[in-house]
Write an enzyme that holds these catalytic residues in place. Structure first.
Site, PDB file in Angstrom:
ATOM      1  CD1 TRP A   1      -2.326  -2.186   1.495  1.00 28.53           C
ATOM      2  CD2 TRP A   1      -3.061  -0.899  -0.184  1.00 28.53           C
ATOM      3  NE1 TRP A   1      -3.391  -2.841   0.902  1.00 28.53           N
ATOM      4  CE2 TRP A   1      -3.859  -2.072  -0.117  1.00 28.53           C
ATOM      5  CE3 TRP A   1      -3.340   0.061  -1.157  1.00 28.53           C
ATOM      6  CZ2 TRP A   1      -4.914  -2.308  -1.006  1.00 28.53           C
ATOM      7  CZ3 TRP A   1      -4.388  -0.173  -2.040  1.00 28.53           C
ATOM      8  CH2 TRP A   1      -5.162  -1.342  -1.954  1.00 28.53           C
TER       9      TRP A   1
ATOM     10  CG  ASP B   1      -2.903   4.507   4.533  1.00 24.11           C
ATOM     11  OD1 ASP B   1      -3.865   4.227   5.282  1.00 24.11           O
ATOM     12  OD2 ASP B   1      -2.766   4.001   3.400  1.00 24.11           O
TER      13      ASP B   1
ATOM     14  CE  LYS C   1      -8.100  -2.783   4.830  1.00 24.38           C
ATOM     15  NZ  LYS C   1      -8.028  -3.915   3.886  1.00 24.38           N
TER      16      LYS C   1
END
Length: 366
Positions: A105, A175, A199
């Site tokens: 990511w 992030d 999540k």
């Protein structure tokens, strides 16, 4: 209770708490006190304005967010933040922003940021297969960088930072998509934090952004409205039609964290117990299960591991599916096995998986 909801170890969207699911089920028919389905309530209603206000307050309470920060509920996922961050903070700078390349990511974030301006990759784990995170001695952050960006938890590889990075005189951007509200966080040390919901904190469709007022104030004046944090702050996260349903579910999750769990410190203790069960299963398997990440950098959210061969991994996935476990296949980029143990997974449910792993090892060890 649907057992597939209960034993959902997916990397995302993740499981929701059972009590939240029950409230969602009721609200799809009619929100208590409103009489309309949550799927059909106007985003311009007083009810929704109250939802946003309470959710902002709950996030502030859970993380101790100080004055001087806006809390926004946006669309576009973390992917849109990969662009909004450099648009806002690079400001035509000729000095590169600092980025860490620690997994799948963060690599995505780097690729998008390069479209907007110069950046410097301070450290990359790509050459080592993203099996570890950097030590402090391997990091040399620039004092004149417009900002530092990193990913707190790499879901694909199962790596998590357990310390604060960067310089106090350079804005930190993080992030936190896969560990937001899973543990306490020193919000005041960051200029901007972003986290998509699917999540730990709700369904796909909403991204939480905590952004310091001065970041918004210094943003370029010529940004497109939808990509300008000012637009969303001034409109109280109602600049365009927002994902009402997803935001409402995140509100229910924050109520669950506050009322049933007792806050993020209590949530962190539960998450540590869950992770300890699975890493204990790996470490006690005499090499049958092999963790992907260095022990010091193990994620409390995503336990990624392999078995002796790919054929046996497929047997593991088939048998675990038959036993009621879902979402255990590793990310498509690296394969293997991944157990994501986000907030909604209970200790008892993780104990069931650890028990299955022990039984599978007994039956398949050669």
């Amino acid at each position: 209770m649907n057992p597939r909801n209960r034993l959902n170890f997916s990397g995302g969207p993740g499981a929701l708490p059972q009590s939240v699911l029950e409230q969602v089920r009721e609200s799809i028919d009619a929100v208590p006190g409103v009489g309309l389905s949550v799927l059909g309530i106007s985003h311009r209603s007083d009810w929704f304005a109250a939802v946003v206000a309470e959710l902002e307050d709950n996030v502030r309470r859970l993380l101790g967010v100080p004055a001087g920060y806006h809390i926004l509920f946006l669309q576009g996922g973390a992917t849109q933040q990969f662009t909004m961050v450099p648009l806002t903070l690079m400001q035509g700078s000729q000095v590169p922003a600092d980025y860490l390349h620690t997994g799948y990511w963060s690599g995505k974030a780097i690729a998008e940021a390069r479209r907007e301006g110069p950046l410097r990759v301070v450290w990359s784990g790509e050459g080592e297969g993203f099996g570890r995170l950097p030590g402090d001695g391997e990091l040399d952050f620039a004092a004149d960088a417009p900002y530092l960006h990193y990913v707190s938890n790499e879901t694909v590889e199962g790596l998590q930072f357990h310390r604060l990075l960067g310089r106090d005189d350079v804005p930190r951007v993080c992030d936190m998509s896969s560990d937001f509200l899973s543990q306490p966080c020193p919000v005041d040390q960051f200029a901007l934090i972003y986290a998509h919901a699917q999540k730990n904190i709700g369904p796909a469709g909403v991204t939480v952004v905590l952004v310091r007022d001065e970041v918004i104030g210094k943003a370029p004046e010529d940004l497109p409205g939808f990509l300008d944090y000012r637009s969303h702050a001034q409109a109280h996260s109602n600049f365009n039609t927002p994902p009402v349903f997803a935001i409402y579910v995140v509100l229910l999750v924050t109520r669950w964290l506050l009322g049933e769990i007792g806050g993020v410190a209590a949530m962190a203790a539960i998450n540590q117990r869950k992770a300890g069960l699975l890493y204990g299963a790996l470490d006690g398997s005499d090499g049958f299960y092999r963790g992907r990440s260095a022990p010091a950098d193990r994620s409390l959210m995503n336990v990624a591991f392999t078995l002796p061969n790919a054929c046996l991994e497929q047997v593991f996935l088939a048998e675990s599916q038959a036993a009621g476990f879902t979402g255990l296949a590793g990310h498509r980029s690296i394969g293997g096995i991944r157990a994501s143990i986000y907030n909604a997974l209970t200790v008892a449910e993780v104990e069931e998986l650890a028990g299955f792993m022990a039984d599978f090892q007994r039956r398949h060890r050669r």
